[in-house]
Scaffold this motif. Structure first.
Motif: not given
Length: 338
Positions: A37-60, A187-192
Motif C-alpha cells: 500500500t502507498l500513501e502520499h503525505r508531506r515530510f512534516y507528517e513523519l511523526p505520525r508513523y513513528l512511535r515512542e521507543g523508536d530510534v532515528l539513526v542519522v548520518n551527521e 527533530l524536536s517534535k520527534l524527541r518530544e
C-alpha cells in the motif's frame, strides 16, 4: 539479478534542480512493505508513523566544499574534486580534464592565492596533490560539490541546503540526502514524542555515483569511512531490546548499521572503512524502517532500497511517483518504507 532489473524511465523534468522550501514540505511517499500500500503525505507528517521507543539513526557527516576551479600553467581550466585528506597537505582528488593533469604540474586557484602540485597519478585515475595553502584556504576557494545531475552552478543557498541541519563531522563529497528534509523543529517534535535520535558517521565518497556494470556480484563498492560511538551503539541496542524500531535515515545510515551489527543483531561500536554492497536478496540485521530519497536507475542506492522493500514493489512505487510528478534525486522528495 542483473543491472537491467533495476532500470526505470524518468522524465528529465522530474530531476529536482532546487530544494523545496521549507525543508520539511517535500512530498513523502509511504510504502508499506507487508501490503504494498502507498500513501502520499508531506515530510512534516513523519511523526505520525513513528512511535515512542523508536530510534532515528542519522548520518551527521558534513559536506566539504570539495570542488576547486582553477588554471593550469598553460592557462587552461582545471577542476579538482577533493576526495579525502591523506596526511598533512596531501589530498586524494579527481581531476578534469583527466588526461592533461600530470604529475609534477602545478595548479592555481583563486588567482594564485592557493596552489597545489600533482604528486601522483594512481591506476584508478585519481591524483594525489600537495597544497601550498592551509585548510581554510581550501574552504575559501572551494565550492559545494553538487551532483552532476543538478545542471546548474552552485548558488549561495546550496551552502546551507546541501547540508543536513545536524551535519557536524566534515568529510563527505556528497550529502546524505534523505536527511535534507529534517528541520530542527521536526527533530524536536520527534524527541518530544519519545523518539531517540542517534548520530553515526559515514563520509560519502564519489563511488555513490559510480555506475554498476555487468553482474551485481562482480561490483565493488569504494571504501567509505564510518564511525559508531559507544553511546550510539548502547542506545540502539537498548531500544531494540525493549521492542523499539531502528529507523535509518538514508542508505548511508543503513550501510553503517549493517556493517557494525553482528549475527545476533547487536550493534558494535567502532570506526573503519566499509565497502558493503547491499542488493537483493539480503537479510537485514539492524534496520526496521527506512527513510530515503528517490534514486538513480541502475544505482547501488536503488538496489539497497529494493533489497529492503522488494524489487517489484519499489519499481511499482517509482512508477507511481513518476506518474504523480514526484521530484527525484538529491533535492527531490522522500520515501518512508515501513
Amino acid at each position: 539479478m542483473k543491472v537491467d532489473d533495476f532500470d526505470y524511465q524518468l522524465p528529465e523534468g522530474l530531476i529536482a534542480q532546487h530544494p523545496v522550501e521549507p525543508r520539511d514540505h517535500a512530498r513523502l511517499m509511504v510504502l508499506h512493505r507487508d501490503s504494498g500500500t502507498l500513501e502520499h503525505r508531506r515530510f512534516y507528517e513523519l511523526p505520525r508513523y513513528l512511535r515512542e521507543g523508536d530510534v532515528l539513526v542519522v548520518n551527521e557527516s558534513k559536506v566539504f566544499p570539495a570542488r576547486l576551479l582553477g588554471r593550469r600553467p598553460s592557462g587552461g581550466r582545471v577542476e579538482l574534486l577533493l576526495l579525502r585528506r591523506l596526511e598533512g597537505d596531501l589530498w586524494e582528488a579527481l581531476a578534469r580534464p583527466g588526461r592533461r593533469v600530470r604529475p609534477g604540474e602545478r595548479l592555481y586557484f583563486g588567482g594564485g592565492e592557493l596552489t597545489c602540485e600533482v604528486v601522483e597519478r594512481r591506476k584508478d585515475g585519481k591524483r594525489v596533490v600537495k597544497f601550498s595553502g592551509d585548510l581554510e584556504a581550501i574552504r575559501r576557494f572551494g565550492q559545494v560539490p553538487l551532483p552532476p545531475y543538478i545542471r546548474r552552478p552552485p548558488v549561495p543557498e546550496d551552502e546551507e541546503r546541501y547540508q543536513t541541519v545536524y551535519a557536524k563531522v566534515e568529510g563527505s563529497v556528497a550529502a546524505p540526502t534523505a536527511g535534507l528534509h529534517f528541520t530542527e523543529e521536526l527533530l524536536s517534535k520527534l524527541r518530544e514524542e519519545g523518539v531517540k535520535i542517534v548520530p553515526v558517521v559515514l563520509h560519502v565518497g564519489p563511488g555513490t555515483f559510480r555506475p554498476v556494470e555487468g553482474e551485481l556480484s562482480d561490483h565493488s563498492m569504494e571504501q567509505e569511512y564510518y564511525e559508531v560511538t559507544d553511546k550510539a551503539a548502547e542506545v540502539i541496542n537498548e531500544a531494540r531490546g525493549r521492542g523499539g524500531r531502528v529507523v535509518a535515515v538514508g542508505t548511508t545510515s543503513v550501510r553503517v548499521l549493517e556493517t557494525v551489527t553482528d549475527g545476533e543483531g547487536r550493534v558494535r561500536p567502532g570506526s573503519g572503512w566499509t565497502e558493503l554492497f547491499i542488493y537483493p536478496p539480503y537479510r537485514f540485521k539492524a534496520v526496521d524502517v527506512l527513510i530515503t530519497n528517490f534514486h538513480l536507475p541502475r544505482s547501488t542506492l536503488l538496489m539497497l532500497v529494493a533489497a529492503f522493500a522488494g524489487r517489484r514493489r519499489v519499481l511499482e512505487a517509482y512508477g507511481e511517483a513518476v506518474r504523480l510528478g514526484y521530484r527525484f534525486y538529491s533535492y527531490g522528495d522522500a520515501m518512508l518504507i515501513i
